[in-house]
Design an enzyme around this catalytic site. Structure first.
Site, PDB file in Angstrom:
ATOM      1  N   TYR A  91      -5.590  83.419  69.410  1.00 47.51           N
ATOM      2  CA  TYR A  91      -6.574  84.826  69.434  1.00 47.51           C
ATOM      3  C   TYR A  91      -5.900  85.761  70.674  1.00 47.51           C
ATOM      4  O   TYR A  91      -5.704  86.823  70.170  1.00 47.51           O
ATOM      5  CB  TYR A  91      -7.946  84.470  69.669  1.00 47.51           C
ATOM      6  CG  TYR A  91      -8.754  85.774  69.414  1.00 47.51           C
ATOM      7  CD1 TYR A  91      -9.001  86.216  68.341  1.00 47.51           C
ATOM      8  CD2 TYR A  91      -9.138  86.525  70.678  1.00 47.51           C
ATOM      9  CE1 TYR A  91      -9.659  87.260  68.110  1.00 47.51           C
ATOM     10  CE2 TYR A  91      -9.955  87.516  70.432  1.00 47.51           C
ATOM     11  CZ  TYR A  91     -10.423  88.093  69.230  1.00 47.51           C
ATOM     12  OH  TYR A  91     -11.063  89.242  69.204  1.00 47.51           O
ATOM     13  N   VAL A 125      -5.318  90.623  54.215  1.00 44.47           N
ATOM     14  CA  VAL A 125      -4.420  91.246  54.878  1.00 44.47           C
ATOM     15  C   VAL A 125      -3.225  90.761  55.242  1.00 44.47           C
ATOM     16  O   VAL A 125      -2.210  91.199  55.548  1.00 44.47           O
ATOM     17  CB  VAL A 125      -5.194  91.965  56.151  1.00 44.47           C
ATOM     18  CG1 VAL A 125      -6.238  92.886  55.914  1.00 44.47           C
ATOM     19  CG2 VAL A 125      -5.820  90.801  57.128  1.00 44.47           C
ATOM     20  N   LYS A 149      -4.064  89.384  69.782  1.00 43.02           N
ATOM     21  CA  LYS A 149      -4.495  90.521  70.199  1.00 43.02           C
ATOM     22  C   LYS A 149      -3.808  91.117  71.288  1.00 43.02           C
ATOM     23  O   LYS A 149      -3.431  92.575  71.238  1.00 43.02           O
ATOM     24  CB  LYS A 149      -5.884  90.311  70.758  1.00 43.02           C
ATOM     25  CG  LYS A 149      -7.023  89.890  69.711  1.00 43.02           C
ATOM     26  CD  LYS A 149      -6.932  91.171  68.525  1.00 43.02           C
ATOM     27  CE  LYS A 149      -8.264  90.888  67.550  1.00 43.02           C
ATOM     28  NZ  LYS A 149      -8.193  91.792  66.402  1.00 43.02           N
ATOM     29  N   ASN A 187      -8.807  96.820  61.075  1.00 41.02           N
ATOM     30  CA  ASN A 187      -9.679  95.955  61.830  1.00 41.02           C
ATOM     31  C   ASN A 187     -10.190  94.632  61.500  1.00 41.02           C
ATOM     32  O   ASN A 187     -10.515  93.889  62.295  1.00 41.02           O
ATOM     33  CB  ASN A 187     -11.113  96.737  61.613  1.00 41.02           C
ATOM     34  CG  ASN A 187     -12.396  95.914  61.998  1.00 41.02           C
ATOM     35  OD1 ASN A 187     -12.578  95.782  63.046  1.00 41.02           O
ATOM     36  ND2 ASN A 187     -13.167  95.402  61.095  1.00 41.02           N
TER      37      ASN A 187
END
Length: 250
Positions: free
Chosen positions: A155, A64, A159, A90
């Protein structure tokens, strides 16, 4: 009638866990699914088995973070199914709790590349094809780490960035009848977390901090994605659906 009858959905990160649960549920609800992941053999095991039961699930190896890999996924999906209605971003990685000072530039780039740049590329390449069929739905799988801190520098940044990219895209593409929403899971039982929850002290910690005293099953996240991808959420865009057993309600 099935909720996604005759829709075409791309689901990334579908080798297992949340991605596999979403891909399988969408196929059961009538969608033609293109499941993608770097772990081709693992994904093929469950996708081929599902196909033998009559569910329409194709699968393709996919990085991705790569523009060329995304182009191949879009091209192959169009060649196979003729359109794209739904994109589920996802795919992601989670290096647990790595602090700012402990985060190397290499790790930062890898996490941002997969968790944030990947959804950006996928959205950019899929939107024109959604526009061509009169609309669509994009669901970005973020995390409660995109809302509250303490989950590691790279992370949390990835997000949190995905949460705001979702809102920006929702505003930008509303005129095209393309809805863009994010899901923010808390702890979920997946192959990535199984080693962690096998520890008795970890299970006790989860029970203590989560009002529902357990982690989610992947299908519980999948049902949130089904809602946001289907007609039941026709007036919902730019929202963040938190599925965390009440963890962030404290």
């Amino acid at each position: 009638m099935k909720k996604l009858q005759n829709k075409v959905a791309i689901v990334t990160g579908a080798a297992g866990g949340i991605g596999a649960a979403i891909a399988l549920l969408f196929a059961e609800e009538g969608a033609n699914v293109m499941a993608t992941d770097l772990q081709q053999e693992k994904m093929a095991t469950w996708a081929d088995a599902a196909g033998h039961t009559g569910l329409v699930i194709a699968h393709l190896q996919h990085d991705v973070a790569s523009w060329d890999s995304w182009q191949n996924v879009v091209k192959t999906t169009l060649a196979l199914y003729g359109k794209i209605d739904i994109l589920i971003n996802n795919a992601g990685i989670y290096p647990p709790g790595v602090t700012t000072e402990a985060t190397s530039k290499e790790l930062w780039d890898k996490v941002i590349g997969i968790n944030l740049t990947g959804p950006f590329i996928g959205t950019q390449l899929c939107v024109p094809h959604m526009r061509a069929v009169g609309g669509g739905a994009i669901v970005n799988i973020s995390s409660i780490a995109g809302i509250v801190g303490g989950n590691g520098a790279a992370y949390s940044a990835s997000k949190g960035g995905l949460r705001l990219l979702t809102k920006d895209n929702a505003v930008e593409f509303a005129k095209d009848h393309i809805r863009v929403n994010s899901i923010h899971p808390g702890g979920v039982i997946t192959p990535m977390t199984e080693a962690f929850i096998s520890n008795e002290s970890a299970r006790a910690m989860i029970k203590n901090i989560c009002p529902m005293e357990r982690m989610a099953n992947a299908v519980e996240i999948a049902y949130g994605a089904l809602y946001l991808a289907g007609a039941d959420s026709s007036y919902v865009t730019g929202t963040e659906l938190v599925i965390d057993g009440g963890l962030t309600a404290r």
